[in-house]
Design an enzyme around this catalytic site. Sequence first.
Site, PDB file in Angstrom:
ATOM      1  CB  ILE A  13      -0.973   0.015   1.208  1.00  0.00           C
ATOM      2  CG1 ILE A  13      -1.765  -1.295   1.251  1.00  0.00           C
ATOM      3  CG2 ILE A  13      -1.927   1.207   1.108  1.00  0.00           C
ATOM      4  CD1 ILE A  13      -2.665  -1.453   2.458  1.00  0.00           C
ATOM      5  CB  ALA A  83       2.617  -2.738   9.933  1.00  0.00           C
ATOM      6  CB  THR A 139      -6.291  -3.219   9.767  1.00  0.00           C
ATOM      7  OG1 THR A 139      -7.099  -4.304   9.321  1.00  0.00           O
ATOM      8  CG2 THR A 139      -5.730  -3.589  11.142  1.00  0.00           C
ATOM      9  CG  ASP A 140     -11.326  -4.528   8.087  1.00  0.00           C
ATOM     10  OD1 ASP A 140     -10.211  -5.079   8.219  1.00  0.00           O
ATOM     11  OD2 ASP A 140     -12.130  -4.859   7.184  1.00  0.00           O
ATOM     12  CD  GLU A 141      -7.230  -8.716   9.676  1.00  0.00           C
ATOM     13  OE1 GLU A 141      -6.677  -9.336  10.599  1.00  0.00           O
ATOM     14  OE2 GLU A 141      -7.099  -9.016   8.483  1.00  0.00           O
ATOM     15  CE1 TYR A 164      -1.376  -6.366  10.637  1.00  0.00           C
ATOM     16  CE2 TYR A 164      -3.628  -7.190  10.421  1.00  0.00           C
ATOM     17  CZ  TYR A 164      -2.661  -6.245  10.117  1.00  0.00           C
ATOM     18  OH  TYR A 164      -2.977  -5.177   9.305  1.00  0.00           O
ATOM     19  CG  ASN A 194      -6.017  -1.940   0.685  1.00  0.00           C
ATOM     20  OD1 ASN A 194      -5.363  -0.948   0.442  1.00  0.00           O
ATOM     21  ND2 ASN A 194      -7.001  -1.920   1.561  1.00  0.00           N
ATOM     22  CG  LEU A 204      -7.536 -14.947  -1.161  1.00  0.00           C
ATOM     23  CD1 LEU A 204      -7.471 -16.406  -0.760  1.00  0.00           C
ATOM     24  CD2 LEU A 204      -8.957 -14.418  -0.956  1.00  0.00           C
ATOM     25  CE1 TYR A 221      -4.588 -20.982   4.266  1.00  0.00           C
ATOM     26  CE2 TYR A 221      -5.178 -18.951   5.387  1.00  0.00           C
ATOM     27  CZ  TYR A 221      -4.242 -19.746   4.764  1.00  0.00           C
ATOM     28  OH  TYR A 221      -2.950 -19.291   4.646  1.00  0.00           O
ATOM     29  CG  ASN A 263     -11.816 -15.978   1.807  1.00  0.00           C
ATOM     30  OD1 ASN A 263     -11.858 -14.755   1.643  1.00  0.00           O
ATOM     31  ND2 ASN A 263     -11.457 -16.522   2.961  1.00  0.00           N
ATOM     32  NE  ARG A 287      -5.315 -16.419   8.400  1.00  0.00           N
ATOM     33  CZ  ARG A 287      -5.448 -15.341   7.621  1.00  0.00           C
ATOM     34  NH1 ARG A 287      -6.406 -14.453   7.863  1.00  0.00           N
ATOM     35  NH2 ARG A 287      -4.648 -15.135   6.607  1.00  0.00           N
ATOM     36  N   PRO A 288      -6.097 -20.792  12.431  1.00  0.00           N
ATOM     37  CG  PRO A 288      -4.304 -21.523  13.723  1.00  0.00           C
ATOM     38  CD  PRO A 288      -4.651 -21.051  12.348  1.00  0.00           C
TER      39      PRO A 288
HETATM   40  P1  NAD Z   1       3.297  -4.822   3.493  1.00  0.00           P
HETATM   41  O1  NAD Z   1       3.644  -5.978   4.387  1.00  0.00           O
HETATM   42  O2  NAD Z   1       3.150  -5.037   2.039  1.00  0.00           O
HETATM   43  O3  NAD Z   1       4.408  -3.671   3.680  1.00  0.00           O
HETATM   44  C1  NAD Z   1       4.933  -3.311   4.913  1.00  0.00           C
HETATM   45  C2  NAD Z   1       6.151  -2.440   4.663  1.00  0.00           C
HETATM   46  O4  NAD Z   1       6.658  -2.020   5.939  1.00  0.00           O
HETATM   47  C3  NAD Z   1       7.308  -3.161   3.954  1.00  0.00           C
HETATM   48  O5  NAD Z   1       7.849  -2.347   2.951  1.00  0.00           O
HETATM   49  C4  NAD Z   1       8.329  -3.400   5.055  1.00  0.00           C
HETATM   50  O6  NAD Z   1       9.675  -3.444   4.594  1.00  0.00           O
HETATM   51  C5  NAD Z   1       8.072  -2.199   5.956  1.00  0.00           C
HETATM   52  N1  NAD Z   1       8.488  -2.426   7.343  1.00  0.00           N
HETATM   53  C6  NAD Z   1       8.185  -3.499   8.123  1.00  0.00           C
HETATM   54  N2  NAD Z   1       8.761  -3.368   9.336  1.00  0.00           N
HETATM   55  C7  NAD Z   1       9.412  -2.171   9.327  1.00  0.00           C
HETATM   56  C8  NAD Z   1      10.180  -1.459  10.300  1.00  0.00           C
HETATM   57  N3  NAD Z   1      10.375  -1.966  11.520  1.00  0.00           N
HETATM   58  N4  NAD Z   1      10.707  -0.268   9.954  1.00  0.00           N
HETATM   59  C9  NAD Z   1      10.512   0.251   8.713  1.00  0.00           C
HETATM   60  N5  NAD Z   1       9.805  -0.386   7.761  1.00  0.00           N
HETATM   61  C10 NAD Z   1       9.244  -1.580   8.060  1.00  0.00           C
HETATM   62  O7  NAD Z   1       1.988  -4.188   4.129  1.00  0.00           O
HETATM   63  P2  NAD Z   1       0.739  -3.509   3.409  1.00  0.00           P
HETATM   64  O8  NAD Z   1      -0.230  -4.556   3.033  1.00  0.00           O
HETATM   65  O9  NAD Z   1       1.225  -2.539   2.420  1.00  0.00           O
HETATM   66  O10 NAD Z   1       0.101  -2.721   4.652  1.00  0.00           O
HETATM   67  C11 NAD Z   1       0.563  -1.410   4.984  1.00  0.00           C
HETATM   68  C12 NAD Z   1      -0.204  -0.934   6.212  1.00  0.00           C
HETATM   69  O11 NAD Z   1      -1.607  -0.920   5.952  1.00  0.00           O
HETATM   70  C13 NAD Z   1      -0.012  -1.836   7.441  1.00  0.00           C
HETATM   71  O12 NAD Z   1       0.106  -1.008   8.560  1.00  0.00           O
HETATM   72  C14 NAD Z   1      -1.298  -2.656   7.497  1.00  0.00           C
HETATM   73  O13 NAD Z   1      -1.599  -3.009   8.827  1.00  0.00           O
HETATM   74  C15 NAD Z   1      -2.314  -1.673   6.936  1.00  0.00           C
HETATM   75  N6  NAD Z   1      -3.468  -2.262   6.237  1.00  0.00           N
HETATM   76  C16 NAD Z   1      -3.281  -3.201   5.253  1.00  0.00           C
HETATM   77  C17 NAD Z   1      -4.404  -3.690   4.562  1.00  0.00           C
HETATM   78  C18 NAD Z   1      -4.247  -4.715   3.456  1.00  0.00           C
HETATM   79  O14 NAD Z   1      -5.256  -5.213   2.957  1.00  0.00           O
HETATM   80  N7  NAD Z   1      -3.044  -5.042   3.005  1.00  0.00           N
HETATM   81  C19 NAD Z   1      -5.677  -3.230   4.884  1.00  0.00           C
HETATM   82  C20 NAD Z   1      -5.823  -2.276   5.908  1.00  0.00           C
HETATM   83  C21 NAD Z   1      -4.702  -1.797   6.565  1.00  0.00           C
HETATM   84  O1  DAU Z   2      -8.894  -6.502   6.636  1.00  0.00           O
HETATM   85  C1  DAU Z   2      -7.673  -5.848   6.454  1.00  0.00           C
HETATM   86  C2  DAU Z   2      -6.541  -6.854   6.546  1.00  0.00           C
HETATM   87  O2  DAU Z   2      -6.588  -7.632   5.358  1.00  0.00           O
HETATM   88  C3  DAU Z   2      -5.174  -6.206   6.698  1.00  0.00           C
HETATM   89  O3  DAU Z   2      -5.120  -5.546   7.942  1.00  0.00           O
HETATM   90  C4  DAU Z   2      -4.059  -7.255   6.643  1.00  0.00           C
HETATM   91  O4  DAU Z   2      -2.795  -6.625   6.665  1.00  0.00           O
HETATM   92  C5  DAU Z   2      -4.194  -8.035   5.343  1.00  0.00           C
HETATM   93  O5  DAU Z   2      -3.232  -9.057   5.320  1.00  0.00           O
HETATM   94  C6  DAU Z   2      -5.601  -8.629   5.218  1.00  0.00           C
HETATM   95  O6  DAU Z   2      -5.816  -9.676   6.195  1.00  0.00           O
HETATM   96  P1  DAU Z   2      -6.568 -11.038   5.807  1.00  0.00           P
HETATM   97  O7  DAU Z   2      -6.174 -12.078   6.764  1.00  0.00           O
HETATM   98  O8  DAU Z   2      -8.025 -10.800   5.607  1.00  0.00           O
HETATM   99  O9  DAU Z   2      -5.910 -11.276   4.343  1.00  0.00           O
HETATM  100  P2  DAU Z   2      -5.320 -12.575   3.620  1.00  0.00           P
HETATM  101  O10 DAU Z   2      -5.063 -12.179   2.207  1.00  0.00           O
HETATM  102  O11 DAU Z   2      -4.232 -13.218   4.392  1.00  0.00           O
HETATM  103  O12 DAU Z   2      -6.570 -13.558   3.638  1.00  0.00           O
HETATM  104  C7  DAU Z   2      -7.823 -13.195   3.071  1.00  0.00           C
HETATM  105  C8  DAU Z   2      -8.798 -14.350   3.319  1.00  0.00           C
HETATM  106  O13 DAU Z   2      -8.382 -15.480   2.533  1.00  0.00           O
HETATM  107  C9  DAU Z   2      -8.799 -14.837   4.752  1.00  0.00           C
HETATM  108  O14 DAU Z   2     -10.130 -15.223   5.091  1.00  0.00           O
HETATM  109  C10 DAU Z   2      -7.887 -16.067   4.738  1.00  0.00           C
HETATM  110  C11 DAU Z   2      -8.108 -16.630   3.344  1.00  0.00           C
HETATM  111  N1  DAU Z   2      -6.938 -17.337   2.744  1.00  0.00           N
HETATM  112  C12 DAU Z   2      -5.745 -16.676   2.705  1.00  0.00           C
HETATM  113  C13 DAU Z   2      -4.633 -17.280   2.164  1.00  0.00           C
HETATM  114  C14 DAU Z   2      -3.305 -16.566   2.141  1.00  0.00           C
HETATM  115  C15 DAU Z   2      -7.077 -18.606   2.201  1.00  0.00           C
HETATM  116  O15 DAU Z   2      -8.184 -19.193   2.217  1.00  0.00           O
HETATM  117  N2  DAU Z   2      -5.964 -19.203   1.677  1.00  0.00           N
HETATM  118  C16 DAU Z   2      -4.737 -18.610   1.636  1.00  0.00           C
HETATM  119  O16 DAU Z   2      -3.763 -19.229   1.155  1.00  0.00           O
END
Ligand code: NAD
Ligand code: DAU
Length: 349
Positions: A13, A83, A139-141, A164, A194, A204, A221, A263, A287-288
């Site tokens: 992001i 993060a 995050t919404d989590e 997390y 996202n 996923l 899962y 999913n 997933r637990p």
């Molecule tokens: P990501 O795992 O793709 O990227 C995380 C980035 O943070 C990486 O570039 C990593 O190198 C950097 N990082 C990790 N530890 C660090 C540290 N100690 N110091 C400096 N940099 C560090 O994560 P993402 O999916 O881009 O998520 C970004 C943010 O958005 C997170 O805070 C996450 O909780 C939040 N978020 C993600 C989602 C999602 O669907 N991915 C949804 C809502 C909120």
């Molecule tokens: O809701 C926002 C969150 O979304 C962010 O805060 C997190 O950083 C981001 O990782 C994401 O969390 P989820 O656990 O929802 O995302 P993930 O892509 O890991 O999994 C999405 C769904 O798919 C979840 O119900 C688990 C399931 N899954 C995931 C993987 C990786 C599977 O069924 N199989 C898989 O291999």
Amino acid sequence: MKNILVTGGAGFIGSNFIHYMLENTDHFIVNLDSLTYAGNLENLADVSDNKNYLFVKGDIRDKELVDKVFGNYSIDTVVNFAAESHVDRSIVEPEIFLTTNVIGTQTLLNAAKKNWNLRGDDKYSREYKQGVKYIQVSTDEVYGALGKEGMFTETTPLSPNSPYSVSKASADMLVKSYNTTFGLPCVITRCSNNYGPFQFPEKLIPLMINNCMNNKSLPVYGDGMQIRDWLHVKDHCSAIAAVLEKGRIGEVYNIGGNNEKANIEIVRLIIRKIGRSDNLITYVKDRPGHDRRYAIDNTKITSELGWSPSYTFEQGIAETIDWYLSHREWMDKIISGEYLSYYDKMYNT
Ligand code: NAD
Ligand code: DAU
């Protein structure tokens, strides 16, 4: 013009946000990222020479470095993306989630408090420079899981279930405490799942696309009926930009686009678009503590800040699949490294 410290800007992001800001504003961006397995400078290769962009390799837990960055670049805005972000990894190895997501956030808050305070490092002063703002990307989590009915609003009690989400909820509470106790101008955003370009293939959608491309089994899962509320990453970025510009201090803004999908629906859609067979689907151990359903009520951000998503899910997911199909080199580099042993440990034991 603002001087914005974007942390975690080499991740999924964060890198999309930097692209968004460089395309749509004149702000100067400093990207502080320690480049963990999830950080990838190739996501930003096309902007590395941009005069409004600078990369600093470093850890948000490094007090001295963070302080130096604030001073050297007259930082007036922080957007904290940095993060550990993957739920499954937090179940295997929770500790780093606490140090990065909680202590890292506290280090940034302290640096902001010290550097933005009109009276220097006076512990008790609540007077800050004009125009400074700290945005915590949450995050919404943090709200936990929903049953069949209802949506998360900003007043839904925090009830996180995974290491997390506990670390993210803890960081949110710290941010709130710096606002309440010290008057630090903070805002928290809480977005749903996202999808889009540059997402690490542990999540996923890119994982399923990559496995489909390589004709590998698709690990779903449990029963695959868990529901997530999907938002295109560019819409998340435009929402954060709106919060940066107009978000009220001390507030929380939920971000989501009303796209609830099970999913298994997403997995089937990817299979159809890539032209594979449902036989690739493999139901694996759940997933637990798996949260069953997330859904965001976005009334506050849409009505108060005038933000709305620009992508429909159908358009966004089609573009996203095309992006991964046409960026195989990007994916191939990632999956040839640490990813191989991660995948083996997570899915083949
Ligand atoms: P990501 O795992 O793709 O990227 C995380 C980035 O943070 C990486 O570039 C990593 O190198 C950097 N990082 C990790 N530890 C660090 C540290 N100690 N110091 C400096 N940099 C560090 O994560 P993402 O999916 O881009 O998520 C970004 C943010 O958005 C997170 O805070 C996450 O909780 C939040 N978020 C993600 C989602 C999602 O669907 N991915 C949804 C809502 C909120
Ligand atoms: O809701 C926002 C969150 O979304 C962010 O805060 C997190 O950083 C981001 O990782 C994401 O969390 P989820 O656990 O929802 O995302 P993930 O892509 O890991 O999994 C999405 C769904 O798919 C979840 O119900 C688990 C399931 N899954 C995931 C993987 C990786 C599977 O069924 N199989 C898989 O291999």
